[in-house]
Design an enzyme around this catalytic site. Sequence first.
Site, PDB file in Angstrom:
ATOM      1  N   CYS A 116       0.843  -1.190  -0.105  1.00 17.77           N
ATOM      2  CA  CYS A 116      -0.048   0.098   0.176  1.00 17.77           C
ATOM      3  C   CYS A 116       0.709   1.178  -0.026  1.00 17.77           C
ATOM      4  CB  CYS A 116      -0.955  -0.179   1.101  1.00 17.77           C
ATOM      5  SG  CYS A 116      -2.066  -1.569   1.221  1.00 17.77           S
ATOM      6  N   HIS A 256      -3.473   6.812   3.273  1.00 12.60           N
ATOM      7  CA  HIS A 256      -4.026   5.551   2.755  1.00 12.60           C
ATOM      8  C   HIS A 256      -5.296   5.225   3.330  1.00 12.60           C
ATOM      9  CE1 HIS A 256      -4.004   1.492   1.363  1.00 12.60           C
ATOM     10  NE2 HIS A 256      -3.956   0.844   2.637  1.00 12.60           N
ATOM     11  N   ASN A 286     -10.349  -0.453   0.073  1.00  9.05           N
ATOM     12  CA  ASN A 286      -8.733  -0.387   0.031  1.00  9.05           C
ATOM     13  C   ASN A 286      -8.222  -0.875  -1.351  1.00  9.05           C
ATOM     14  OD1 ASN A 286      -6.227  -0.626   0.670  1.00  9.05           O
ATOM     15  ND2 ASN A 286      -6.259  -1.660   2.258  1.00  9.05           N
TER      16      ASN A 286
END
Length: 329
Positions: A116, A256, A286
């Site tokens: 990520c 994030h 996500n």
Amino acid sequence: MTYQYKSMITGLAFSVPKKKMTNADFEKIVDTTDEWITERTGMKVRYIGEEGQVTSDICTEAAQKAIAEAGISPLDIDIIILGTITGDVGFPATACFVQDKLGAENAAAFDISAACSGFLYGLTIADAFISTGMYKNILVMGGEMLSRIIDYTDRRTCVLFGDGAGAAIVQPSDGNRGIIKSIIRSDGRLAELLIRPGCGSKYPASQEMIDKKLHFLQMAGQEVFKAAVKSMGDVAVDILEQTQLTSEELALLVPHQANHRIISALAKRIKMPMEKVFINVERYGNTSAATIPIAMTEARDEGKLKRDDYCLLVSFGGGFTVGAVLLKY
Ligand code: UT7
């Protein structure tokens, strides 16, 4: 405080597949509820690639828009950096497929595996390349097709992830704005917490590997949650201290997008009011390396990120990787 800007973002865009998956869709395939998903994660919708669609397709769409915005030609691009853990194939790098689809014949292309944090690792590398004077036009992307490595019978993970790609063109600063500072970190001691064990040299393709479901993403959710809250908070505090900027001077925090509770904890730690925190986890889930460029593009398009605003980007992901980039947009 005056800063020395080396590089700046001159194009920013994203792309997601067309097919949507809502919480109601997950209620039909696993033992879950809209209420559980919304309360624990903030998520409502994610986009999932069509059959045959690959990571380089959505990356190329995002890149084409970012290139157009920067007013350059694909032939001007010196380097293509793609943060991904779900490339088109085992090798070569998916950045090479994007290069071909764009016709960016003069570029060198490579992927980075920072989960990520891939986009912030990429921005940091681009800033460093530009600082040395080695390159001028860099395409940085975060792009994932996480749907390809998700076990859709595991309610603990399947509801969390979506597909998407974001792209930025990074060029030398005009002297008035750009990246002020980047910090990237890793903690390999936590590598097993978020992992896809199969399909590498440890567990190569075999019937046994598939039967054990080692080709799917595995996550120790609560441990990842705790590590994320601590490491994102620490890196955000450090970058603000090192740049002597305060959260009052920041126009926007773009974290994030993994869980609205993690984002709230980060905002609280650096005393950022929630109205200055960009959250779109409800609309995309996500998307790993893609969350930050998707969120930045939406923030910019909604007028929440304007030229010359101070903006803080913060990420964490499998590895364990952490990143923070502070910039004057
Ligand atoms: O980009 C980096 C990637 N990952 C992350 O950032 C994720 C970080 N972790 C998280 O966001 C959270 O830990 C989760 C959202 C994954 C889980 O939330 P939690 O509040 O930590 O829940 P939990 O894992 O402690 O599970 C609580 C309960 C369990 O049931 P029991 O054992 O208490 O009966 C789970 O089995 O919730 C259950 N559960 C679910 N129930 C309904 C887990 N997933 C689901 C689900 N629907 N989808």
